[in-house]
Write a protein that holds these residues in place. Structure first.
Motif, PDB file in Angstrom:
ATOM      1  N   GLU A   1       0.811  -1.153   0.010  1.00 44.08           N
ATOM      2  CA  GLU A   1      -0.067  -0.073   0.026  1.00 44.08           C
ATOM      3  C   GLU A   1       1.010   1.203  -0.039  1.00 44.08           C
ATOM      4  OE1 GLU A   1      -3.181   0.194  -0.218  1.00 44.08           O
ATOM      5  OE2 GLU A   1      -3.580  -2.030  -0.258  1.00 44.08           O
ATOM      6  N   TYR A   2       1.543   1.399  -1.426  1.00 42.72           N
ATOM      7  CA  TYR A   2       2.448   2.536  -0.930  1.00 42.72           C
ATOM      8  C   TYR A   2       1.588   3.886  -1.200  1.00 42.72           C
ATOM      9  CZ  TYR A   2       0.946   3.764  -6.163  1.00 42.72           C
ATOM     10  OH  TYR A   2       0.412   4.174  -6.991  1.00 42.72           O
ATOM     11  N   THR A   3       0.309   4.037  -1.441  1.00 43.37           N
ATOM     12  CA  THR A   3      -0.166   5.530  -1.446  1.00 43.37           C
ATOM     13  C   THR A   3      -0.569   5.556   0.031  1.00 43.37           C
ATOM     14  OG1 THR A   3      -2.289   4.566  -2.018  1.00 43.37           O
ATOM     15  CG2 THR A   3      -1.395   5.540  -3.824  1.00 43.37           C
ATOM     16  N   ALA A   4      -0.809   4.636   0.865  1.00 40.84           N
ATOM     17  CA  ALA A   4      -1.026   4.982   2.296  1.00 40.84           C
ATOM     18  C   ALA A   4       0.187   5.210   2.601  1.00 40.84           C
ATOM     19  CB  ALA A   4      -1.776   3.548   3.042  1.00 40.84           C
ATOM     20  N   ALA A   5       1.428   4.552   2.557  1.00 36.78           N
ATOM     21  CA  ALA A   5       2.867   4.851   3.072  1.00 36.78           C
ATOM     22  C   ALA A   5       3.046   6.481   2.922  1.00 36.78           C
ATOM     23  CB  ALA A   5       3.803   3.978   2.531  1.00 36.78           C
ATOM     24  N   MET A   6       2.834   6.747   1.447  1.00 38.05           N
ATOM     25  CA  MET A   6       3.272   8.135   1.301  1.00 38.05           C
ATOM     26  C   MET A   6       2.413   9.228   1.988  1.00 38.05           C
ATOM     27  SD  MET A   6       5.642   7.974  -0.824  1.00 38.05           S
ATOM     28  CE  MET A   6       6.028   9.217  -1.916  1.00 38.05           C
ATOM     29  N   ARG A   7       1.013   9.007   2.252  1.00 41.38           N
ATOM     30  CA  ARG A   7       0.199   9.739   3.053  1.00 41.38           C
ATOM     31  C   ARG A   7       0.767   9.850   4.476  1.00 41.38           C
ATOM     32  NH1 ARG A   7      -4.018   7.510   0.219  1.00 41.38           N
ATOM     33  NH2 ARG A   7      -4.594   6.112   2.124  1.00 41.38           N
ATOM     34  N   LEU A   8       1.231   8.821   5.159  1.00 41.74           N
ATOM     35  CA  LEU A   8       1.775   8.651   6.432  1.00 41.74           C
ATOM     36  C   LEU A   8       2.880   9.528   6.370  1.00 41.74           C
ATOM     37  CD1 LEU A   8       1.157   5.290   7.448  1.00 41.74           C
ATOM     38  CD2 LEU A   8       0.108   7.078   8.277  1.00 41.74           C
ATOM     39  N   ILE A   9       3.923   9.544   5.555  1.00 39.40           N
ATOM     40  CA  ILE A   9       5.214  10.379   5.736  1.00 39.40           C
ATOM     41  C   ILE A   9       4.587  11.682   5.624  1.00 39.40           C
ATOM     42  CG2 ILE A   9       5.909  10.323   3.368  1.00 39.40           C
ATOM     43  CD1 ILE A   9       8.630   9.502   4.543  1.00 39.40           C
ATOM     44  N   GLN A  10       3.668  12.232   4.734  1.00 40.73           N
ATOM     45  CA  GLN A  10       3.285  13.604   4.479  1.00 40.73           C
ATOM     46  C   GLN A  10       2.652  13.984   6.019  1.00 40.73           C
ATOM     47  OE1 GLN A  10       0.801  13.166   1.136  1.00 40.73           O
ATOM     48  NE2 GLN A  10       2.118  14.345  -0.073  1.00 40.73           N
ATOM     49  N   THR A  11       1.862  13.142   6.601  1.00 39.37           N
ATOM     50  CA  THR A  11       1.276  13.514   7.774  1.00 39.37           C
ATOM     51  C   THR A  11       2.413  13.512   8.873  1.00 39.37           C
ATOM     52  OG1 THR A  11      -0.922  12.318   7.406  1.00 39.37           O
ATOM     53  CG2 THR A  11      -0.501  12.704   9.720  1.00 39.37           C
ATOM     54  N   MET A  12       3.422  12.749   8.871  1.00 36.93           N
ATOM     55  CA  MET A  12       4.365  12.877   9.939  1.00 36.93           C
ATOM     56  C   MET A  12       5.201  14.309   9.678  1.00 36.93           C
ATOM     57  SD  MET A  12       6.990   9.660   9.439  1.00 36.93           S
ATOM     58  CE  MET A  12       8.113  10.085  10.651  1.00 36.93           C
ATOM     59  N   ARG A  13       5.496  14.621   8.561  1.00 32.28           N
ATOM     60  CA  ARG A  13       6.150  15.677   8.427  1.00 32.28           C
ATOM     61  C   ARG A  13       5.137  16.987   8.684  1.00 32.28           C
ATOM     62  NH1 ARG A  13       8.906  14.697   2.620  1.00 32.28           N
ATOM     63  NH2 ARG A  13      11.136  14.148   3.552  1.00 32.28           N
ATOM     64  N   SER A  14       3.844  17.235   8.346  1.00 27.32           N
ATOM     65  CA  SER A  14       3.020  18.029   8.727  1.00 27.32           C
ATOM     66  C   SER A  14       2.797  18.292  10.228  1.00 27.32           C
ATOM     67  CB  SER A  14       1.875  17.941   8.140  1.00 27.32           C
ATOM     68  OG  SER A  14       0.917  17.055   8.693  1.00 27.32           O
ATOM     69  N   GLU A  15       3.082  17.053  10.983  1.00 26.60           N
ATOM     70  CA  GLU A  15       3.014  17.175  12.601  1.00 26.60           C
ATOM     71  C   GLU A  15       4.433  17.444  13.208  1.00 26.60           C
ATOM     72  OE1 GLU A  15       1.099  13.667  13.663  1.00 26.60           O
ATOM     73  OE2 GLU A  15      -0.619  14.055  12.944  1.00 26.60           O
ATOM     74  N   GLY A  16       5.277  17.744  12.468  1.00 24.67           N
ATOM     75  CA  GLY A  16       6.711  18.117  12.677  1.00 24.67           C
ATOM     76  C   GLY A  16       7.709  16.953  13.098  1.00 24.67           C
ATOM     77  N   ILE A  17       7.114  15.734  12.660  1.00 24.11           N
ATOM     78  CA  ILE A  17       7.998  14.622  13.142  1.00 24.11           C
ATOM     79  C   ILE A  17       8.903  14.340  11.846  1.00 24.11           C
ATOM     80  CG2 ILE A  17       8.048  12.219  13.616  1.00 24.11           C
ATOM     81  CD1 ILE A  17       4.982  12.867  14.744  1.00 24.11           C
ATOM     82  N   MET A  18      10.099  14.119  11.856  1.00 24.72           N
ATOM     83  CA  MET A  18      11.159  14.067  10.908  1.00 24.72           C
ATOM     84  C   MET A  18      11.499  12.725  10.935  1.00 24.72           C
ATOM     85  SD  MET A  18      11.716  16.949  10.114  1.00 24.72           S
ATOM     86  CE  MET A  18      12.609  16.754   8.605  1.00 24.72           C
ATOM     87  N   PRO A  19      11.262  12.279   9.493  1.00 29.25           N
ATOM     88  CA  PRO A  19      11.426  10.780   9.046  1.00 29.25           C
ATOM     89  C   PRO A  19      12.928  10.431   9.374  1.00 29.25           C
ATOM     90  CG  PRO A  19      10.271  11.930   7.301  1.00 29.25           C
ATOM     91  CD  PRO A  19      10.656  12.902   8.614  1.00 29.25           C
ATOM     92  N   ASN A  20      13.404   9.333   9.488  1.00 33.07           N
ATOM     93  CA  ASN A  20      14.781   8.870   9.627  1.00 33.07           C
ATOM     94  C   ASN A  20      15.002   8.050   8.238  1.00 33.07           C
ATOM     95  OD1 ASN A  20      13.851   6.528  10.577  1.00 33.07           O
ATOM     96  ND2 ASN A  20      14.175   6.983  12.838  1.00 33.07           N
ATOM     97  N   VAL A  21      16.203   7.501   8.415  1.00 32.81           N
ATOM     98  CA  VAL A  21      16.529   6.522   7.403  1.00 32.81           C
ATOM     99  C   VAL A  21      15.667   5.429   7.322  1.00 32.81           C
ATOM    100  CG1 VAL A  21      18.491   4.968   6.677  1.00 32.81           C
ATOM    101  CG2 VAL A  21      18.875   7.196   7.617  1.00 32.81           C
ATOM    102  N   VAL A  22      15.258   4.621   8.470  1.00 32.79           N
ATOM    103  CA  VAL A  22      14.253   3.496   8.642  1.00 32.79           C
ATOM    104  C   VAL A  22      12.987   4.074   7.879  1.00 32.79           C
ATOM    105  CG1 VAL A  22      13.472   1.842  10.075  1.00 32.79           C
ATOM    106  CG2 VAL A  22      15.741   2.596  10.748  1.00 32.79           C
ATOM    107  N   THR A  23      12.724   5.057   8.276  1.00 32.61           N
ATOM    108  CA  THR A  23      11.268   5.405   7.471  1.00 32.61           C
ATOM    109  C   THR A  23      11.482   5.484   6.054  1.00 32.61           C
ATOM    110  OG1 THR A  23      10.870   7.080   9.522  1.00 32.61           O
ATOM    111  CG2 THR A  23       9.371   7.259   7.738  1.00 32.61           C
ATOM    112  N   PHE A  24      12.191   6.318   5.490  1.00 32.15           N
ATOM    113  CA  PHE A  24      12.566   6.489   4.056  1.00 32.15           C
ATOM    114  C   PHE A  24      12.643   4.958   3.463  1.00 32.15           C
ATOM    115  CE2 PHE A  24      13.789  10.597   5.205  1.00 32.15           C
ATOM    116  CZ  PHE A  24      12.810  11.490   4.431  1.00 32.15           C
ATOM    117  N   SER A  25      13.462   4.072   4.012  1.00 36.28           N
ATOM    118  CA  SER A  25      13.752   2.661   3.821  1.00 36.28           C
ATOM    119  C   SER A  25      12.222   1.810   3.584  1.00 36.28           C
ATOM    120  CB  SER A  25      14.645   1.929   4.524  1.00 36.28           C
ATOM    121  OG  SER A  25      14.484   0.599   4.211  1.00 36.28           O
ATOM    122  N   ALA A  26      11.487   2.074   4.890  1.00 36.43           N
ATOM    123  CA  ALA A  26       9.818   1.491   4.489  1.00 36.43           C
ATOM    124  C   ALA A  26       8.970   2.094   3.371  1.00 36.43           C
ATOM    125  CB  ALA A  26       9.490   1.797   5.881  1.00 36.43           C
ATOM    126  N   VAL A  27       9.389   3.356   3.149  1.00 37.48           N
ATOM    127  CA  VAL A  27       8.548   4.018   2.155  1.00 37.48           C
ATOM    128  C   VAL A  27       9.017   3.256   0.860  1.00 37.48           C
ATOM    129  CG1 VAL A  27       7.999   6.037   1.079  1.00 37.48           C
ATOM    130  CG2 VAL A  27       7.767   6.127   3.484  1.00 37.48           C
TER     131      VAL A  27
END
Length: 110
Positions: free
Chosen positions: A56-82
């Motif tokens: 479910e790549y679209t859901a993953a992309m939405r989650l990373i956008q939500t993270m960023r909008s909430e001020g939570i910075m993705p890390n290497v593991v997050t980008f790898s999961a996406v």
């Protein structure tokens, strides 16, 4: 985290439940005005990993956008999961295309 357990379910069978738990964490934090209960990078990454397992790549992309909008910075593991979510979705689409091509070839033979 329970979200991690959902992410590890075979074939991504519980990815939606992981997102539901993430949303519950967010709602609880808003109600109590507490950052201690708010989802962090680990919670988001676990939910994204569940999306990845399900393709479910679209859901993953939405989650990373939500993270960023909430001020939570993705890390290497997050980008790898996406990236894994995108790769899983691509593999699923390729298999479907291959199956469609086979069925078309079989119809041509008839």
């Amino acid at each position: 985290l329970a979200i991690s357990a959902c992410a590890r379910a075979p074939h991504g069978a519980r990815w939606k439940e992981g997102i539901r738990l993430l949303n519950e964490m967010r709602d609880a934090a808003l109600k109590t005005n507490s950052t201690a209960e708010a989802p962090d990078v680990v919670a988001y990454t676990a939910a994204i990993a569940g999306c990845s397992e399900a393709g479910e790549y679209t859901a993953a992309m939405r989650l990373i956008q939500t993270m960023r909008s909430e001020g939570i910075m993705p890390n290497v593991v997050t980008f790898s999961a996406v990236m894994n979510a995108c790769a899983s979705a691509s593999a699923i689409m390729a298999r479907r295309r291959e199956e469609e091509d086979r069925s078309i070839e079989l119809e041509d033979v008839k």
